[in-house]
Scaffold this motif. Structure first.
Motif, short mmCIF file in Angstrom:
data_model
loop_
_atom_site.label_atom_id
_atom_site.label_comp_id
_atom_site.label_asym_id
_atom_site.label_seq_id
_atom_site.Cartn_x
_atom_site.Cartn_y
_atom_site.Cartn_z
N ASP B 140 51.42 -16.71 92.67
CA ASP B 140 52.81 -17.11 92.85
C ASP B 140 53.43 -17.50 91.50
O ASP B 140 54.54 -18.00 91.42
N GLY B 141 52.68 -17.28 90.45
CA GLY B 141 53.18 -17.62 89.12
C GLY B 141 53.65 -16.38 88.40
O GLY B 141 54.26 -15.49 89.00
N ILE B 142 53.39 -16.33 87.13
CA ILE B 142 53.74 -15.14 86.35
C ILE B 142 52.55 -14.19 86.41
O ILE B 142 51.43 -14.57 86.06
N ARG B 144 52.71 -10.70 85.41
CA ARG B 144 53.06 -9.45 84.73
C ARG B 144 51.82 -8.73 84.20
O ARG B 144 51.73 -7.51 84.25
N HIS B 146 48.86 -8.91 85.26
CA HIS B 146 47.77 -8.93 86.22
C HIS B 146 47.57 -7.58 86.90
O HIS B 146 48.33 -6.63 86.70
N GLU B 302 55.07 -9.75 92.14
CA GLU B 302 56.45 -9.96 91.68
C GLU B 302 56.73 -9.35 90.31
O GLU B 302 57.75 -8.72 90.10
N HIS B 303 55.81 -9.54 89.37
CA HIS B 303 56.12 -9.14 88.00
C HIS B 303 55.38 -7.92 87.51
O HIS B 303 55.62 -7.46 86.39
N ALA B 305 54.86 -4.91 89.29
CA ALA B 305 55.07 -3.67 90.06
C ALA B 305 55.22 -2.47 89.13
O ALA B 305 54.82 -1.34 89.47
N PHE B 306 55.77 -2.70 87.95
CA PHE B 306 55.97 -1.59 87.01
C PHE B 306 54.67 -0.93 86.60
O PHE B 306 54.66 0.21 86.12
#
Lengths: 221, 332, 738
Positions: B140-142, B144, B146, B302-303, B305-306
């Motif tokens: 639930d944090g950052i 990106r 991961h 959240e971060h 997906a790219f």
């Protein structure tokens, strides 16, 4: 008040540095000499005696180990705890503060020194594991008062600003220039030096200095 | 960094004997010293492997390459046999870290490298990998940096190694020595998925020490490439990377090895993509299709997906670049 | 002029910096010194209910642990005034209360006999917290129309708004209205902040990595209720600061208190993570730009509403709108900035504060307008060139922006640009060209200096400013050499010591314009002191009108008579003649507007197949008046461009929803490395600005970082058709954008 102006205690830029510069800048014949002064081995400085290593006559204190290091051609003896890294031992125990701490985590390269000729990040290296190793720091590059060609090239190209990453940049550059596995192109040098961050952004001049020093050194160390 | 006792065994046997619940092996120190400074690893005993030899690279009779645990990343990357037979490994190694760190880092140490998840690296934060049961701060944090592949609800930390990605593609065996003797662990089984136990990162028993990594014999006539995508051009961990090895007969792919880094919880072999590619024409369109397969089971957050698309791009381009070498006659 | 001014001089401190001999703060070790190591809060918002100290106190080498319950209650806040030179970065005193305002806020300082012992113990100090449910990790609401009801405090545009911007916008033939944002950035100077304090009786000496020894002395004077004369702050060499070391941080107070209590020197080198959490950042900013123009490109309205986050522990207005009123000839301009509080560490100025973020928005908007108008972006800017400063309605002291645009365009090869998006290709890569204007206000402040003629022929110049890497040591020596005839190698420069005559901060690009006139004044005064002596009865020039005596080539001369300064001092039997003097700006600010200008052009390469963007080359032409040392000046501009490349593509200090600073290290906070650096071509125009000072110098530290991020984003648009209005232009933004 005509006392000698000592930068280490009074700050400032000095005559000594300036004379050094003139001496070395003026020494344009250096590259042409058959055995350049700067190409001599680190043992050249072995005759210089350190002011005294911080080692007592008695046995090491509990938890400490006594190790010998060859630092800039000088045999040094120092007692270290296992958790002491080479960077802190150089700076705090041996008084060689030219090697800098920028992150303490292997993320910036300011602490780069040569161990047996190879560039390493001294902040992530336990000092105790360097028994008998040959360590070269920024203080060990000058020869007989003359700057190493890489130092000289950094000066002439203004390859630094604040100077804090500079020791690490220079040590990496020396290693790069002595490593024939690393290409000579600008791109190859940039890649090989990418572990040395310069936040002032003097990268362009650093690259120019490294490539210029390559010409001066002509294969010498 | 807490104090510890350093043990400096002269033999593998002594090293194994010195191992305990609260000990850790040290090679180059680039992971362990870092994590000790952060308080993430706090061993009472550190067992130094630097007097154990284990620094040879040799070609075995069956054509495999046996790499000593202590061979540095720099040396391995520039070893003539590696450059000739496993250029993908050389490229992967040279894309990792920096010159200084590669000079220090060892082969076994790189296999044992731990995640760069900042929450894992801060003892003040909950982390199931560091302290089982405390929760995952990244979820639930950052997140990106991961993983999107191989994750569990307990951990999404990425495996950071480039070297391991190349080894996963090449195929390798991790040779370990323990009190009960020698064991050979297939590379793909060595690193574990986080599952319910993210604290278990590998199939190494507490008394065991990696002594060698043995690379599979090179594929005859193969072409390969390692492509690493990241924010800056160097000195950064991968956001997505791909090691691709293929063999061709005319325009047809006869064998394919695709491994991914930066997107998964362990060095990730994209077996579905490999299977789909074999027997097909080596075209850009086909590469893009198999790249989609590799991320079919991706779970983006959240971060990050790219990374699904970026990872697909890495696969397609790595395959294309490898195949282009074939057409240019640059066989490995 | 001259042999020494406006010539490329290698730095006089070069040998020291290149051989490890320069003494940065952390390099100084004092007898009996102890080591401090700070402990930061694990949470971003809440109350500190207590500390677990027992284990740490029992660890080897630990001398003491300082925290809220045992700290010095006699400390006072600094008035925090720029005019009184006692600004501090974080107004709150360390450990002042038990409220936690941000992740990393210091909750304790461990002091031990060695660095290793202090660090080990610090790891075992644990805070007990009551965390707030509500954490303000970011304040997106600031980005709006600056109308009533929004959070934060509205900062009006310094009275610089003019005309009727809103009405003109409504009536404009062409309009544009876009929002821009820039992530929090961190200075990340390579040198860690560090402070060593030592007390001798009631005298405090602080070795500090600071861009302002005088400011820190004054701030400490208020904090400790001591006269400034009893405090000395020393900073011989600084591993740069970029604004992060302008003003004192709490670690210096903690360290000085510990030293006083323990009666020993204490050295605290701030760990890198704490530098990120607790020693400044450029705050996140959000901006809305509205432009109105006629179809021919003439701007009729500029409305620039900015905002930035600040900390709960202090107010920092980042003034992102600061350059806007002066940039273009436009009759209707309105600017505002809004500031709101978040649970972050205290922000502070970061290189080119205001202009760097502000010009990203404005110069990107100008590019967007050029596309809307189907105009060449250079032509659009030329169309709106301001012949005089439209904000102050004063003439420019000197402005060669048109030449900057023209020269840089020519050097870059702008005429080769195919305007169509994505039309220029090479292999897998699409080529994009972009450009932007650059600008930074030129300032000059009051300054004192001291010059001493020494009997051995050397000249000593002293000033309580600093050299943070910009080359101040060298240009002071160049100036003194030029004016005195003493060869540069015989000039000693002393900086970085608050006991020296009061000098300026090293920041804001004003040090050069400020310090050199003081050097001249002091040299003139010292020369006059020599003349006074040489014209005394019985001396060589006792028969001479003192006003006709000159200092030439290290000698006092009158007609064809000459006496070397060394001879004079020897004859007088004195070791030196010294004088101190001050220089300050006059009323030229009432007559002229002072700014530096530049133009920057960028080529990017975009490989859409792998979402890889790189800057291929940068060309910049800069108008900074006269460069005292073009070598170090060019280096400053290049460094600014590199930092701008980082700002555009990489840099973001990331706070998660809990206010946790996620990437407080140099591996996860991405700055440019060697491999990112393209060929950079910087041209310095040479138009001395004698309205600002006798040397014609306007300063150069900031301007390179202005405009560059916009030039990159504009080039990205040209290559990709993706208009990224949020920095950094990350891979995911490029991938996700349409």
């Amino acid at each position: 008040m005509t006392e000698y102006f000592d930068p280490k205690t009074q700050g400032g830029a000095t005559s000594k540095s300036r004379r050094n510069f003139l001496k070395t800048v003026g020494a344009s014949g250096v590259a042409a000499a058959s055995t350049p002064l700067w190409a001599q081995t680190t043992q050249a400085r072995a005759a210089e005696t350190p002011e005294g290593d911080p080692v007592k006559a008695s046995a090491p204190a509990p938890g400490m180990s006594r190790i010998q290091l060859n630092v800039n051609g000088v045999e040094r003896t120092v007692d270290v705890a296992p958790q002491m890294v080479l960077l802190d031992v150089l700076r705090n125990e041996l008084g060689l503060t030219g090697t800098k701490k920028g992150c303490d985590q292997g993320q910036c390269g300011a602490c780069t020194v040569l161990v047996n000729g190879q560039a390493i990040n001294s902040c992530l290296s336990l000092a105790i594991s360097h028994q008998s190793d040959e360590i070269t720091t920024i203080e060990g590059l000058e020869r007989d008062g003359e700057l190493h060609p890489v130092q000289q090239a950094f000066w002439e190209h203004d390859a630094f600003q604040c100077g804090y990453c500079t020791s690490g940049q220079i040590m990496s550059a020396v290693a790069v220039l002595n490593d024939d596995r690393i290409g000579q192109s600008d791109a190859a040098v940039r890649e090989a030096m990418s572990g040395n961050i310069c936040r002032c952004g003097a990268y362009k001049n650093i690259l120019a200095a490294v490539q210029d020093a390559r010409k001066t050194m002509k294969g010498g160390v | 960094m807490q104090s510890f006792e350093l043990i400096r065994p002269e033999s593998v046997k002594d090293a194994i004997g010195a191992q305990s619940e609260r000990s850790a092996y040290i090679g180059g120190g680039t992971t362990l010293v870092d994590l000790m400074k952060l308080g993430v690893m706090q061993p009472d005993h550190v067992v130094d492997t630097n007097r154990l030899g284990l620094d040879e690279i040799e070609v075995l009779d069956d054509g495999r390459l046996k790499i000593g645990a202590r061979v540095s990343n720099s040396r391995l990357a520039t070893d003539a046999r590696v450059e000739r037979d496993y250029p993908v490994l050389s490229q992967a190694l040279l894309s990792g870290a920096s010159t200084g760190l590669r000079n220090m880092a060892t082969t076994a140490g790189n296999v044992m490298q731990r995640t760069r998840c900042p929450y894992f690296r801060d003892p003040a934060k909950p982390c199931n990998k560091r302290e089982p049961g405390t929760g995952c701060s990244a979820m639930d944090g950052i997140n990106r940096n991961h993983a999107v592949l191989g994750t569990s609800e307990h951990c999404i930390a990425t495996h950071p190694s480039d070297m391991c990605v190349a080894m996963a593609a090449i195929g390798a065996t991790v040779v370990v020595e323990g009190r009960k003797g020698t064991r050979e662990i297939p590379f793909e089984d060595f690193h574990l998925l986080p599952g319910d136990h993210p604290e278990r990162e590998h199939d190494l028993r507490s008394d065991e020490l990696i002594t060698h990594v043995v690379l599979d014999a090179p594929l005859e006539g193969a072409v390969s490439t390692y492509l690493k995508l990241r924010d800056r051009a160097s000195y950064e961990f991968a956001l997505a990377s791909c090691a691709a090895i293929v063999t061709l007969e005319g325009t047809k792919v006869t064998a394919a090895r695709i491994a991914l880094g930066g997107v998964a919880t362990k060095p990730w072999r994209a077996v579905d993509a490999e299977a789909a590619l074999v027997g097909e024409d080596a075209t850009a369109k086909m590469f893009e299709q198999v790249a989609l397969l590799a991320f079919q089971r991706a779970i983006p957050l959240e971060h990050n997906a790219f990374k699904v698309e970026l990872g697909q791009q890495a696969i397609a381009r790595a395959l294309r670049d490898a195949v282009q070498q074939a057409s240019q006659g640059e066989h490995q | 002029m001259s042999e020494t001014l406006n010539t490329q001089k290698p730095r006089i401190d070069g040998a020291l910096k290149l051989s490890g001999g320069a003494d940065y703060t952390a390099d100084i070790n004092l007898d009996g010194q102890l080591y401090g190591y700070p402990v930061g809060s694990a949470i971003a918002s809440g109350e500190l209910e207590g500390l677990e100290l027992e284990e740490a106190l029992g660890m080897p080498g630990v001398v003491d642990i300082f925290h809220h319950d045992n700290f010095d209650s006699t400390l006072k806040h600094s008035p925090n005034s720029f005019a009184e030179k006692n600004t501090v970065s974080e107004p709150r005193l360390p450990f002042e209360d038990t409220t936690i305002h941000y992740h990393g806020q210091y909750i304790a300082l461990v002091v031990a006999d060695t660095f290793e012992h202090a660090r080990a113990a610090a790891q075992n100090v644990k805070g007990k917290y009551r965390a707030n449910d509500q954490v303000t990790s970011q304040l997106d609401e600031l980005d709006a129309d600056n109308v009533a009801g929004l959070p934060g405090v509205l900062q009006e545009g310094d009275g610089q708004s003019r005309g009727e911007a809103d009405a003109a916008y409504e009536n404009a033939e062409v309009t544009l209205d876009h929002h821009y944002s820039i992530a929090t950035e961190t200075h990340a100077a390579m040198e860690l902040h560090a402070s060593t304090a030592t007390w001798s009786g009631d005298h405090l000496t602080v070795y500090e990595s600071t861009q302002g020894v005088v400011f820190q002395r004054h701030a400490l004077s208020h904090v400790f209720s001591m006269p400034p004369e009893q405090i000395n702050v020393i900073s011989h060499f600084i591993g740069s600061g970029f604004g992060g070391k302008l003003f004192m941080w709490p670690h210096a107070i903690m360290t000085a208190v510990a030293s006083r209590r323990l009666k020993r020197p204490v050295k605290t080198v701030v760990p890198r993570q704490s530098v990120f959490t607790s020693a400044g950042s450029r705050p996140r900013s959000m901006q809305r730009v509205r432009l109105g123009a006629r179809a021919d490109g003439t701007l009729t309205s500029i409305r620039h509403d900015g905002s930035n986050e600040t900390a709960f522990v202090g107010m920092h207005n980042d003034t992102v709108i600061s350059a806007t009123p002066s940039m273009y000839a436009c009759e209707n301009v309105a600017v505002t900035n809004r500031v709101g509080e978040v649970n972050h560490g205290m922000p502070c100025p970061m290189r080119a504060p205001g202009e760097a973020p502000g010009l990203f928005a404005l110069e990107t908007a100008m590019d967007e307008l050029a596309w809307q108008l189907e105009m060449d972006p250079v032509e659009l800017r030329k169309k709106n060139f301001a012949e005089r400063d439209p904000a102050s309605d004063l003439p420019w002291s000197s402005n060669h922006l048109i030449e900057c645009w023209d020269n840089a365009a020519k050097r870059f090869g702008w005429e080769n640009r195919t305007a169509e998006i994505g039309a220029m290709r090479e292999g897998d890569e699409i080529i994009g060209y972009g450009m932007a204007s650059q600008s930074w206000e030129a300032m000059r402040l009051q300054c004192s200096a001291r010059v001493t003629f020494l009997a051995d022929g050397r000249l000593q110049v002293s000033c309580g400013t600093q050299d943070i890497g910009t080359g101040t040591y060298t240009i002071v020596a160049q100036t003194a050499s030029e004016l005195s005839g003493v060869p540069i190698e015989d000039i000693d420069v002393r900086l970085g010591d608050s006991s020296l005559p009061s000098g300026p901060l090293s920041g804001g690009s004003f040090a050069t314009a400020t310090v050199l006139p003081a050097v001249k004044a002091a040299l003139d005064a010292a020369t006059q002191a020599l003349i006074d002596k040489v014209t005394q009865d019985g001396q060589a020039f006792s028969d001479v009108d003192s006003e006709s005596i000159e200092l030439n080539d290290r000698a006092l001369t009158y007609g064809d008579r000459s006496i070397p300064v060394t001879t004079l001092l020897e004859e007088l039997g004195i070791g030196q003649v010294t004088a101190e003097a001050s220089a300050e700006p006059g009323d030229e600010k009432n007559d002229y507007s002072f700014r530096s200008f530049g133009a920057v052009f960028v080529e990017v390469r975009w490989d859409p197949g792998i979402s890889r963007l790189k800057v291929e080359r940068i060309v910049s032409t800069i108008d900074i008046g006269r460069a005292i040392n073009p070598m170090t000046a060019r280096n400053q501009v290049e460094g600014g461009l590199v930092m701008g490349l980082g700002m555009a593509l990489f840099e973001q200090t990331e706070y998660d929803k809990s206010g946790y600073l996620y990437n407080a290290n140099l591996a996860d906070y991405i700055v440019p490395v060697h491999a990112d650096i393209p060929p950079i071509d910087v041209e310095l125009l040479d138009y001395p600005d004698y309205h600002l000072n006798a040397f014609g110098a306007r300063g150069v530290g900031e301007i390179g970082l202005t405009g560059i991020a916009a030039a990159i984003s504009n080039a990205v648009y040209h290559a990709t058709g993706k208009r990224i209005r949020d920095l950094p232009i990350s891979i995911e933004r490029l991938l996700m954008a349409n």
